[in-house]
Design a protein around this motif. Structure first.
Motif, PDB file in Angstrom:
ATOM      1  N   PRO A   1       0.819  -1.222   0.000  1.00 35.72           N
ATOM      2  CA  PRO A   1       0.000   0.000   0.000  1.00 35.72           C
ATOM      3  C   PRO A   1       0.851   1.269   0.000  1.00 35.72           C
ATOM      4  O   PRO A   1       0.527   2.233  -0.703  1.00 35.72           O
ATOM      5  CB  PRO A   1      -0.796  -0.099   1.304  1.00 35.72           C
ATOM      6  CG  PRO A   1      -0.682  -1.507   1.750  1.00 35.72           C
ATOM      7  CD  PRO A   1       0.561  -2.067   1.170  1.00 35.72           C
ATOM      8  N   LEU A   2       1.945   1.241   0.758  1.00 31.56           N
ATOM      9  CA  LEU A   2       2.815   2.423   0.795  1.00 31.56           C
ATOM     10  C   LEU A   2       3.407   2.701  -0.582  1.00 31.56           C
ATOM     11  O   LEU A   2       3.403   3.838  -1.062  1.00 31.56           O
ATOM     12  CB  LEU A   2       3.953   2.216   1.801  1.00 31.56           C
ATOM     13  CG  LEU A   2       3.639   2.490   3.279  1.00 31.56           C
ATOM     14  CD1 LEU A   2       4.868   2.208   4.130  1.00 31.56           C
ATOM     15  CD2 LEU A   2       3.182   3.924   3.470  1.00 31.56           C
TER      16      LEU A   2
ATOM     17  N   ILE B   1       2.954   5.985  -2.857  1.00 27.57           N
ATOM     18  CA  ILE B   1       4.074   6.812  -3.307  1.00 27.57           C
ATOM     19  C   ILE B   1       4.082   6.910  -4.838  1.00 27.57           C
ATOM     20  O   ILE B   1       4.282   7.983  -5.406  1.00 27.57           O
ATOM     21  CB  ILE B   1       5.413   6.249  -2.792  1.00 27.57           C
ATOM     22  CG1 ILE B   1       5.432   6.276  -1.266  1.00 27.57           C
ATOM     23  CG2 ILE B   1       6.583   7.052  -3.333  1.00 27.57           C
ATOM     24  CD1 ILE B   1       6.638   5.620  -0.648  1.00 27.57           C
TER      25      ILE B   1
ATOM     26  N   ILE C   1      10.428  -1.706   4.655  1.00 25.32           N
ATOM     27  CA  ILE C   1      11.131  -0.467   4.293  1.00 25.32           C
ATOM     28  C   ILE C   1      12.153  -0.751   3.197  1.00 25.32           C
ATOM     29  O   ILE C   1      12.351   0.042   2.286  1.00 25.32           O
ATOM     30  CB  ILE C   1      11.845   0.129   5.523  1.00 25.32           C
ATOM     31  CG1 ILE C   1      10.854   0.298   6.662  1.00 25.32           C
ATOM     32  CG2 ILE C   1      12.484   1.461   5.183  1.00 25.32           C
ATOM     33  CD1 ILE C   1      11.493   0.765   7.938  1.00 25.32           C
TER      34      ILE C   1
ATOM     35  N   LEU D   1      16.839   5.193  -0.689  1.00 24.12           N
ATOM     36  CA  LEU D   1      16.508   4.195   0.322  1.00 24.12           C
ATOM     37  C   LEU D   1      16.988   2.815  -0.129  1.00 24.12           C
ATOM     38  O   LEU D   1      17.380   1.982   0.681  1.00 24.12           O
ATOM     39  CB  LEU D   1      14.989   4.195   0.528  1.00 24.12           C
ATOM     40  CG  LEU D   1      14.409   3.758   1.868  1.00 24.12           C
ATOM     41  CD1 LEU D   1      15.051   4.495   3.019  1.00 24.12           C
ATOM     42  CD2 LEU D   1      12.902   3.962   1.873  1.00 24.12           C
TER      43      LEU D   1
ATOM     44  N   ILE E   1      13.486   8.471  -2.469  1.00 24.58           N
ATOM     45  CA  ILE E   1      12.944   7.117  -2.285  1.00 24.58           C
ATOM     46  C   ILE E   1      13.917   6.094  -2.864  1.00 24.58           C
ATOM     47  O   ILE E   1      14.140   5.030  -2.291  1.00 24.58           O
ATOM     48  CB  ILE E   1      11.565   6.996  -2.982  1.00 24.58           C
ATOM     49  CG1 ILE E   1      10.559   7.969  -2.348  1.00 24.58           C
ATOM     50  CG2 ILE E   1      11.044   5.573  -2.910  1.00 24.58           C
ATOM     51  CD1 ILE E   1      10.132   7.615  -0.961  1.00 24.58           C
ATOM     52  N   GLU E   2      14.552   6.451  -3.993  1.00 27.00           N
ATOM     53  CA  GLU E   2      15.499   5.495  -4.579  1.00 27.00           C
ATOM     54  C   GLU E   2      16.775   5.375  -3.755  1.00 27.00           C
ATOM     55  O   GLU E   2      17.410   4.324  -3.731  1.00 27.00           O
ATOM     56  CB  GLU E   2      15.821   5.887  -6.022  1.00 27.00           C
ATOM     57  CG  GLU E   2      14.805   5.301  -6.985  1.00 27.00           C
ATOM     58  CD  GLU E   2      14.901   5.893  -8.355  1.00 27.00           C
ATOM     59  OE1 GLU E   2      16.020   6.185  -8.790  1.00 27.00           O
ATOM     60  OE2 GLU E   2      13.851   6.076  -8.996  1.00 27.00           O
TER      61      GLU E   2
ATOM     62  N   LEU F   1      10.443  -1.387  -0.233  1.00 31.08           N
ATOM     63  CA  LEU F   1       9.598  -0.269  -0.660  1.00 31.08           C
ATOM     64  C   LEU F   1      10.098   0.418  -1.936  1.00 31.08           C
ATOM     65  O   LEU F   1       9.331   0.579  -2.890  1.00 31.08           O
ATOM     66  CB  LEU F   1       9.481   0.730   0.497  1.00 31.08           C
ATOM     67  CG  LEU F   1       8.542   1.907   0.329  1.00 31.08           C
ATOM     68  CD1 LEU F   1       7.120   1.414   0.197  1.00 31.08           C
ATOM     69  CD2 LEU F   1       8.651   2.840   1.533  1.00 31.08           C
TER      70      LEU F   1
ATOM     71  N   PHE G   1      11.965  -0.642  -4.343  1.00 24.96           N
ATOM     72  CA  PHE G   1      11.923  -1.502  -5.530  1.00 24.96           C
ATOM     73  C   PHE G   1      10.508  -1.588  -6.086  1.00 24.96           C
ATOM     74  O   PHE G   1      10.288  -1.458  -7.289  1.00 24.96           O
ATOM     75  CB  PHE G   1      12.452  -2.895  -5.192  1.00 24.96           C
ATOM     76  CG  PHE G   1      13.884  -2.883  -4.781  1.00 24.96           C
ATOM     77  CD1 PHE G   1      14.876  -2.686  -5.719  1.00 24.96           C
ATOM     78  CD2 PHE G   1      14.246  -3.038  -3.455  1.00 24.96           C
ATOM     79  CE1 PHE G   1      16.209  -2.660  -5.353  1.00 24.96           C
ATOM     80  CE2 PHE G   1      15.575  -3.005  -3.077  1.00 24.96           C
ATOM     81  CZ  PHE G   1      16.555  -2.813  -4.017  1.00 24.96           C
TER      82      PHE G   1
ATOM     83  N   SER H   1       9.435   1.781  -7.581  1.00 22.47           N
ATOM     84  CA  SER H   1      10.040   2.119  -8.871  1.00 22.47           C
ATOM     85  C   SER H   1       9.343   1.395 -10.025  1.00 22.47           C
ATOM     86  O   SER H   1       9.100   1.976 -11.079  1.00 22.47           O
ATOM     87  CB  SER H   1      11.539   1.837  -8.786  1.00 22.47           C
ATOM     88  OG  SER H   1      11.991   1.156  -9.910  1.00 22.47           O
ATOM     89  N   VAL H   2       9.005   0.108  -9.810  1.00 20.43           N
ATOM     90  CA  VAL H   2       8.307  -0.622 -10.881  1.00 20.43           C
ATOM     91  C   VAL H   2       6.907  -0.039 -11.102  1.00 20.43           C
ATOM     92  O   VAL H   2       6.486   0.213 -12.234  1.00 20.43           O
ATOM     93  CB  VAL H   2       8.211  -2.127 -10.557  1.00 20.43           C
ATOM     94  CG1 VAL H   2       7.408  -2.844 -11.629  1.00 20.43           C
ATOM     95  CG2 VAL H   2       9.585  -2.733 -10.447  1.00 20.43           C
TER      96      VAL H   2
END
Lengths: 324, 284
Positions: free
Chosen positions: A97-98, A102, A185, A125, A122-123, A188, A190, A193-194
């Motif tokens: 869901p997160l 995002i 976390i 991370l 985010i990337e 998340l 990966f 990004s897809v």
């Protein structure tokens, strides 16, 4: 006639040299490309070789038994497999869901000038080493969950019939829930990004048509973008799942390393990768070592199937995209 | 019948929730970086870079672990990157449409996400068992195996960006394909290939799992490749899970150093690709 060879000879020599170099270089690239396949074959072969003593001793029982006793030399993978699957599922329940949120934010809601920086954060991370997630999980997240979140979960959900079994017992801090949380976390970025990529690949005309008949922005996302990206979303989730199943260091820190199956998510457990990381260098006796390698083989097969399925899904999508 | 007001409310709530999800994601990154800095900075001292790993209760630094990490990651990249780029050369130049290439690309993508601990087990049976003991060389080999898929993926992406017309031009001058590749295609793709190598370096410098049972660890200074060698990730693992305060402090310092290095590499890689107009290659 006699002069012709003297003129062409140095040049012919040069050509022959070039052709030889060409053959060598080409062969070199083929060998290196084949090496990729050799690595895969080597991994499977070596793991099978190493796992054979355990597999031939315990046979199918290796998969179905929970016992893990180095003293009596009895080993079964069930507890580790259970922990691996449960922590990964917890991670998916939190991360999907997160990641969806995002991805929607970055492709729809976010002001254009902020998309780049937030997307990069985010990337980033994904660039944080897994050992750092582990040490953070152990010293920061686990105490935090133990003192605040877990007591609340136990009070709120512990008494529910049925699902309450998942949330009973003392708040240890470390355990399968915490491991799942840290994994969430980690995977998340990966999944995000897809999802982001497939959302962006939705044809503009479809979205504009939906706006044209008066759909709200959310309706465009939910009724146009999401159905259009279904295969990509599933592929991204499976890719994240494959990551979560194989992730080692972060889990090793916080899962608790107990070879047992507890109904409660708050209880310590173990995963395949955590067992290997914790016990391999200290494993005494060939059967113990071999059982750990057998666990590794199991993990590799499990992740291979899931990642391969995810890649096939995404590959088909890519073809469809380039054909259109 | 849904009223317009209700539909608008749903839209606001749902899109608002997506913003909240993003904030949560960013908060994780901030929380991790904040913890690393607040706990790691305090332990940063000169002795970290001048002294070797301490025994519990005595003072010491991380220099042998830093040295070991640098040696093994560099060696891993030096072995893995050329192999990966040559394999990428096959995929992009010689066998672009070959059936073998389809299989290799697929397997490579799977290896890209394969659990690294399994690579450790593989190198353990392949190198450590025949040698009879753990060694830095085994550690470097396991890192090289992790570098290869990253280099293949980014390498192929970058080589494919070089326009075909450049290859044709070179061929028209009579160059054999290998000469076109080494004198025209590689230089044209230079910054892209460099980005790929940097990403691969970032990827392996934090790897812990495959080093656990290949390079192991070493309390003392050792520069021998055939012997166990200290390295930051394994030291962080050992020290963080120990009961000693000063060991835990050093673990935080190590974690801070690794993270800074990896983040720096990722940012530099991004800058290079942006400066030279290379689209970012996806590695996941």
């Amino acid at each position: 006639m006699a002069s012709a060879p003297t003129i062409t000879l140095p040049f012919a020599e040069r050509l022959r040299h070039e052709a030889r170099a060409e053959a060598v270089f080409r062969a070199l690239t083929v060998v290196c490309a084949a090496l990729v396949l050799a690595v895969l074959a080597g991994v499977i072969g070596a793991l099978f070789y190493g796992a054979w003593p355990a597999l031939s001793t315990f046979k199918i029982g290796f998969l179905t038994r929970t016992v893990w006793n180095p003293v009596t030399n009895q080993f079964g993978a069930l507890a580790a497999v259970y922990g691996t699957v449960v922590t990964s599922l917890v991670a998916m329940v939190i991360a999907v869901p997160l990641a969806f949120g995002i991805a929607v934010f970055l492709t729809e809601t976010c002001p254009l000038w902020l998309r780049g920086p937030i997307g990069s954060c985010i990337e980033l991370l994904a660039a944080v080493p897994s050992i750092v997630f582990g040490i953070w999980g152990l010293f920061v997240l686990a105490p935090l969950l133990q003192h605040t979140v877990q007591p609340w979960i136990i009070d709120t959900f512990g008494d529910l019939p049925g699902v309450g079994r998942l949330f009973r017992g003392p708040p240890y801090g470390i355990g399968m829930l915490t491991a799942g949380f840290v994994l969430a976390i980690m995977v998340l970025p990966f999944i995000t990004s897809v999802m982001r990529e497939v959302f962006l690949s939705t044809p503009r005309s479809l979205k504009e048509a939906a706006y044209g008949i008066g759909a709200t922005q959310w309706e465009v996302v939910w009724d146009v973008v999401v159905p259009n990206s279904r295969a990509g979303i599933i592929g991204g989730i499976m890719l994240g799942l494959g990551r979560a199943l194989g992730e080692t260091m972060a889990v090793t820190f916080v899962v608790g390393n107990a070879h047992r199956i507890s109904p409660s998510l708050l209880a310590p457990g173990t995963t395949i990768s955590a067992s290997i990381a914790n016990e391999f260098t200290e494993a005494l006796g060939p059967l113990y070592t071999s059982s750990l390698i057998a666990l590794g083989l199991l993990l590799f097969v499990l992740t291979f199937v899931i990642i391969a399925a995810a890649r096939l899904l995404l590959l088909r999508l890519e073809r469809r995209g380039s054909a259109a | 019948m849904r009223t317009l007001a209700r539909r608008r409310l749903t839209a606001t709530l749902a899109l608002g929730a997506s913003g909240v999800a993003t904030l949560i994601g960013l908060a994780f990154l901030a929380a991790i970086l904040w913890t690393l800095f607040s706990r790691g900075i305090g332990g940063l001292a000169w002795r970290v870079f001048t002294q070797t790993l301490p025994a519990p209760g005595s003072s010491g630094g991380l220099i042998n672990a830093i040295y070991g990490s640098v040696v093994m990651t560099l060696l891993g990249v030096l072995i893995g990157a050329p192999i990966g780029i040559l394999a990428a050369t096959y995929l992009s130049e010689y066998g672009r449409r070959a059936r073998l290439s389809v299989v290799i690309r697929f397997i490579n993508d799977v290896l890209l996400s394969a659990p690294s601990i399994v690579i450790g087990l593989f190198v353990y049976t392949l190198v450590v068992v025949p040698m009879g003991h753990f060694s830095a060389l085994a550690g470097a080999i396991s890192l090289a195996i992790i570098v290869i898929p990253v280099a293949v993926r980014t390498g192929e992406d970058m080589l494919r960006l070089v326009p075909q017309s450049m290859r044709h031009g070179s061929a028209a001058l009579g160059a054999q394909p290998w000469r076109s590749i080494t004198s025209i295609v590689y230089p044209a793709a230079r910054s892209g290939l460099l980005t790929g190598v940097l990403l691969a370096l970032a990827r392996v410098s934090g790897e812990t799992a495959p080093l656990l049972f290949t390079a192991l660890n070493n309390q003392f200074w050792s520069a021998k490749l055939t012997q166990p060698m200290a390295n930051l990730p394994v030291v962080i693992f050992t020290f963080a899970t120990s009961p000693y305060d000063d060991w835990q402090q050093l673990a935080w310092v190590g974690a801070l150093l690794i993270t800074l290095f990896v983040l720096l590499l990722s940012i530099v890689a991004r800058l290079i690709s942006r400066l030279f107009g290379v689209p970012e290659s996806r590695v996941e």
